[in-house]
Enzyme design. Structure first.
Site, PDB file in Angstrom:
ATOM      1  N   ASP A  23       0.828  -1.214   0.000  1.00 42.60           N
ATOM      2  CA  ASP A  23       0.000   0.000   0.000  1.00 42.60           C
ATOM      3  C   ASP A  23       0.862   1.264   0.000  1.00 42.60           C
ATOM      4  O   ASP A  23       1.976   1.263   0.523  1.00 42.60           O
ATOM      5  CB  ASP A  23      -0.916  -0.024   1.242  1.00 42.60           C
ATOM      6  CG  ASP A  23      -2.102   0.919   1.085  1.00 42.60           C
ATOM      7  OD1 ASP A  23      -2.356   1.397  -0.037  1.00 42.60           O
ATOM      8  OD2 ASP A  23      -2.782   1.175   2.098  1.00 42.60           O
ATOM      9  N   ASN A  71     -11.174  -2.456  -5.216  1.00 45.49           N
ATOM     10  CA  ASN A  71     -10.398  -1.490  -6.018  1.00 45.49           C
ATOM     11  C   ASN A  71     -11.082  -1.107  -7.339  1.00 45.49           C
ATOM     12  O   ASN A  71     -10.701  -0.122  -7.975  1.00 45.49           O
ATOM     13  CB  ASN A  71      -8.970  -1.995  -6.286  1.00 45.49           C
ATOM     14  CG  ASN A  71      -8.062  -1.953  -5.070  1.00 45.49           C
ATOM     15  OD1 ASN A  71      -7.174  -2.792  -4.906  1.00 45.49           O
ATOM     16  ND2 ASN A  71      -8.248  -0.970  -4.191  1.00 45.49           N
TER      17      ASN A  71
HETATM   18  C1  IPE Z   1      -5.453  -2.705  -0.149  1.00 38.88           C
HETATM   19  O1  IPE Z   1      -5.102  -1.365  -0.325  1.00 38.88           O
HETATM   20  C2  IPE Z   1      -5.495  -3.393  -1.496  1.00 38.88           C
HETATM   21  C3  IPE Z   1      -4.219  -3.557  -2.171  1.00 38.88           C
HETATM   22  C4  IPE Z   1      -3.045  -3.257  -1.685  1.00 38.88           C
HETATM   23  C5  IPE Z   1      -4.300  -4.150  -3.482  1.00 38.88           C
HETATM   24  P1  IPE Z   1      -6.208  -0.220  -0.454  1.00 38.88           P
HETATM   25  O2  IPE Z   1      -5.476   1.040  -0.617  1.00 38.88           O
HETATM   26  O3  IPE Z   1      -7.196  -0.597  -1.498  1.00 38.88           O
HETATM   27  O4  IPE Z   1      -6.926  -0.328   0.967  1.00 38.88           O
HETATM   28  P2  IPE Z   1      -7.746   0.770   1.781  1.00 38.88           P
HETATM   29  O5  IPE Z   1      -8.735   1.390   0.843  1.00 38.88           O
HETATM   30  O6  IPE Z   1      -6.743   1.778   2.282  1.00 38.88           O
HETATM   31  O7  IPE Z   1      -8.368   0.012   2.914  1.00 38.88           O
HETATM   32  C1  IPE Z   2      -1.656   0.260  -3.405  1.00 39.24           C
HETATM   33  O1  IPE Z   2      -1.414   1.615  -3.424  1.00 39.24           O
HETATM   34  C2  IPE Z   2      -1.885  -0.313  -4.782  1.00 39.24           C
HETATM   35  C3  IPE Z   2      -3.266  -0.751  -5.049  1.00 39.24           C
HETATM   36  C4  IPE Z   2      -4.239  -0.718  -4.217  1.00 39.24           C
HETATM   37  C5  IPE Z   2      -3.515  -1.234  -6.390  1.00 39.24           C
HETATM   38  P1  IPE Z   2      -2.585   2.683  -3.400  1.00 39.24           P
HETATM   39  O2  IPE Z   2      -2.988   2.978  -4.821  1.00 39.24           O
HETATM   40  O3  IPE Z   2      -3.691   2.208  -2.541  1.00 39.24           O
HETATM   41  O4  IPE Z   2      -1.867   3.935  -2.780  1.00 39.24           O
HETATM   42  P2  IPE Z   2      -2.476   4.966  -1.731  1.00 39.24           P
HETATM   43  O5  IPE Z   2      -3.018   4.179  -0.595  1.00 39.24           O
HETATM   44  O6  IPE Z   2      -3.545   5.725  -2.454  1.00 39.24           O
HETATM   45  O7  IPE Z   2      -1.316   5.817  -1.340  1.00 39.24           O
HETATM   46 MG    MG Z   3      -4.079   2.428  -0.568  1.00 39.63          MG
END
Ligand code: IPE
Ligand code: IPE
Ligand code: MG
Length: 255
Positions: A23, A71
């Site tokens: 993340d 997502n």
């Molecule tokens: C969790 O991250 C999913 C992945 C890393 C693929 P998110 O960024 O989607 O999770 P939330 O929304 O912060 O809970």
């Molecule tokens: C994790 O990084 C990757 C996926 C969930 C695909 P994020 O895209 O959630 O990055 P933040 O949380 O917005 O920084």
């Molecule tokens: Mg995230």
């Protein structure tokens, strides 16, 4: 194939299976004044180095969260970018995964992914199925609740067809219907970017995993960040509901 284990790390007390919630890609990009997509691209490099280090240091399985069932709610441009990124990375890396004896599998509802990505997933899975190196599981369109519901549904169907006695359903039978069937539960869960939640990841399998949260954003998660997580893990005492072995012995001695 273990080539090295960094100094300070006990090679006999490594987690066998590591799960990672990768993340912070978006925040990494924003901090640099870049579009979010650049964060995802940089995240691929962090994944490659983490996979290589885990494999070199003797970790048996690495399971990463690449795209959750939730997502899809992101802007369509970002979702499309991610799907295209998965395709191009997979296409580029299939040969080196093979060469490095990695066994790759994709866990999630793959049916709804774009056709080209589905084809590449089948190719990579089939090509590496007999590999005896690290098990690399990529959770793509994965949701823990969906996985549990599907497992329950399959057991109900088998029972309705008279192929399964419902009273025989136990934890092992249930786990055998999960996408991770055949894989040991993760010993260690790493979540980057400081978020302290599970976000629908491996709800069953994480029952007794050690949880390590770091503020490092995923694209910055390098060898030293992984080492830090492993050293932290090795300092833990896993009790699984029992007692610390030392405490256990002292009670035994008294009675
Ligand atoms: C969790 O991250 C999913 C992945 C890393 C693929 P998110 O960024 O989607 O999770 P939330 O929304 O912060 O809970
Ligand atoms: C994790 O990084 C990757 C996926 C969930 C695909 P994020 O895209 O959630 O990055 P933040 O949380 O917005 O920084
Ligand atoms: Mg995230």
């Amino acid at each position: 194939m273990v080539t090295s284990c960094p100094q300070g790390l006990d090679p006999y007390r490594l987690p066998s299976h590591i799960a990672v919630i990768m993340d912070g890609n978006g925040r990494w990009a924003r901090a640099k004044g870049l579009p979010r997509m650049m964060g995802h691209r940089a995240g691929v490099q962090a994944l490659k180095s983490t996979l290589r280090n885990c494999s070199d240091w003797g970790i048996n399985a690495l399971t990463v969260y690449a795209f959750s069932t939730e997502n899809w709610s992101r802007p369509v441009d970002e979702v499309n970018f991610l799907m295209t990124l998965f395709e191009s990375v997979l296409e580029r890396e299939i040969d080196s995964l093979e060469r490095e004896h990695v066994r790759i599998r994709f866990l999630g509802d793959l049916e709804v992914l774009p056709g080209r990505l589905r084809d590449l997933i089948s190719e990579a899975t089939n090509k590496t199925i007999g590999n005896e190196g690290i098990h690399f599981n990529v959770c793509t369109n994965y949701g823990g609740r969906r996985e549990l519901v599907l497992a329950a549904k399959r057991l109900a169907e088998l029972s309705a067809r008279g192929e399964l006695d419902p009273s025989s359903i136990d934890e092992n039978k249930f786990a055998s219907q999960l996408l991770t069937a055949g894989e040991e539960d993760p010993d260690l869960l790493i979540r980057t970017s400081g978020e302290r939640r599970i976000s629908n990841f491996l709800l069953w399998q994480l029952a007794y995993s050690e949880i390590y949260v770091t503020d490092v954003l995923w694209p910055d998660f390098d060898e030293s960040a992984l080492l830090h997580a492993l050293l932290d893990y090795q300092a833990r005492c896993r009790r699984f509901g029992g007692l610390d072995p030392i405490e256990n012995r002292s009670i035994g001695e008294k009675t």
